[in-house]
Every structure is written in structure tokens, then in C-alpha cells.
Scaffold this motif. Structure first.
Motif, short mmCIF file in Angstrom:
data_model
loop_
_atom_site.label_atom_id
_atom_site.label_comp_id
_atom_site.label_asym_id
_atom_site.label_seq_id
_atom_site.Cartn_x
_atom_site.Cartn_y
_atom_site.Cartn_z
N LYS A 31 0.78 -1.46 0.31
CA LYS A 31 -0.15 -0.31 -0.01
C LYS A 31 0.98 1.05 -0.26
O LYS A 31 2.15 1.60 0.96
N MET A 32 0.79 1.95 -1.28
CA MET A 32 1.06 3.45 -0.10
C MET A 32 -0.44 4.32 -0.73
O MET A 32 -0.87 4.68 -1.38
N LYS A 33 1.02 5.65 -0.83
CA LYS A 33 -0.10 6.82 -0.65
C LYS A 33 0.91 7.98 -1.49
O LYS A 33 1.62 8.04 -0.83
N ILE A 34 -0.46 9.01 -1.99
CA ILE A 34 1.22 9.50 -3.12
C ILE A 34 0.25 11.09 -2.68
O ILE A 34 -1.49 11.09 -3.18
N GLN A 35 0.64 12.52 -2.33
CA GLN A 35 -0.24 14.00 -2.21
C GLN A 35 0.37 14.47 -3.23
O GLN A 35 1.53 14.86 -3.36
N VAL A 36 -0.35 15.12 -3.95
CA VAL A 36 0.18 16.58 -5.32
C VAL A 36 -0.26 17.47 -5.05
O VAL A 36 -1.86 17.56 -5.01
N ALA A 37 0.37 18.31 -4.94
CA ALA A 37 -0.47 20.13 -4.92
C ALA A 37 -0.20 20.35 -5.91
O ALA A 37 1.04 20.81 -6.59
N PHE A 38 -1.21 21.83 -6.28
CA PHE A 38 -1.12 22.54 -7.24
C PHE A 38 -2.18 24.35 -7.30
O PHE A 38 -3.27 23.97 -6.61
N PHE A 39 -1.88 24.59 -7.78
CA PHE A 39 -2.94 26.18 -8.37
C PHE A 39 -3.65 25.30 -9.55
O PHE A 39 -2.08 25.38 -10.43
N ILE A 53 3.34 14.29 -0.06
CA ILE A 53 3.41 13.04 0.34
C ILE A 53 4.43 12.33 -0.99
O ILE A 53 3.19 11.57 -1.53
N SER A 54 5.01 11.33 -1.12
CA SER A 54 5.93 10.60 -0.98
C SER A 54 5.75 9.36 -1.07
O SER A 54 5.41 9.19 0.33
N SER A 55 5.31 8.44 -2.27
CA SER A 55 5.61 7.45 -1.96
C SER A 55 6.77 6.28 -1.67
O SER A 55 6.62 4.78 -0.69
N GLY A 56 7.53 6.88 -2.31
CA GLY A 56 8.90 6.80 -1.53
C GLY A 56 9.24 6.21 -3.03
O GLY A 56 10.35 4.91 -2.71
N ASP A 57 8.32 5.90 -3.64
CA ASP A 57 9.28 5.50 -4.50
C ASP A 57 8.85 6.26 -6.12
O ASP A 57 7.76 7.24 -6.75
#
Length: 108
Positions: A31-39, A53-57
């Protein structure tokens, strides 16, 4: 109807567009989570997405950012959305969730 929230409608359009460009590679082991933000700006163009938030990959993180970049430009802001936001841009934080053996799980 007039009771629809223009922000919720717009975010839904953005999510659908990103979903269509989000491809999960085969062989995800855990299981992995990735979070990306932008305007997003009123014309639908975006600022470079930032990994929160990085998945580590690095490859997976890059694929999440690529899904956003491939989805740009987004729809131009409607007058209703501009009036609602009272700002010339919109901050979006998109989470991508990966689970083992997911066929093609979408961001949420």
C-alpha cells in the motif's frame, strides 16, 4: 440548479480529467499513498505540481505528477466559480492511493 456548489462541480471536473490520465504500473507490492498539490489559475493553466507526500518510489511519484501535467489545461473558471472563490486561482491537493493488486484504482 442554482443550489449547486460551483467549487464542488469544478473539483469534480478536475478529478475526472486526472483520473483519465492516471495509470498504475503492474506489480505494486504494498500500500502506498501519494499526495500532490498545485494551483489552477482562472484560464485553466496550472503551476508546477508539488509532491507533498511521497510513495517512496520516485517512478510512482513521477507518474502521479505526470497525470496532473497531462490533464492540463483544465476548464476555464466559470463566472460563478470566480464569484465563489473571490480569488484568481484555486489550490488543489490530490491524493493518489495505491493498494496491492489494484487493477486501475483511481485517485480519491
Amino acid at each position: 440548479g442554482g443550489s449547486s456548489n460551483p467549487l464542488a462541480l469544478y473539483k469534480g471536473q478536475v478529478k475526472l480529467k486526472i483520473d483519465s490520465n492516471w495509470k498504475i504500473p503492474l506489480g505494486i507490492e504494498h500500500k502506498m499513498k501519494i499526495q500532490v498539490a498545485f494551483f489552477i489559475f482562472s484560464e485553466g493553466n496550472i503551476e508546477k505540481p508539488q509532491l507533498k507526500i511521497s510513495s517512496g518510489d520516485d517512478q510512482l511519484d513521477g507518474m502521479a505528477i505526470k497525470a496532473i501535467l497531462d490533464s492540463s489545461p483544465f476548464p476555464k473558471f466559470s463566472k460563478e466559480l470566480i464569484d465563489y472563490l473571490k480569488e484568481p486561482n484555486l489550490y488543489i491537493s490530490m491524493r493518489f492511493k495505491l493498494t496491492p493488486n489494484a487493477k486501475n484504482e483511481k485517485p480519491y
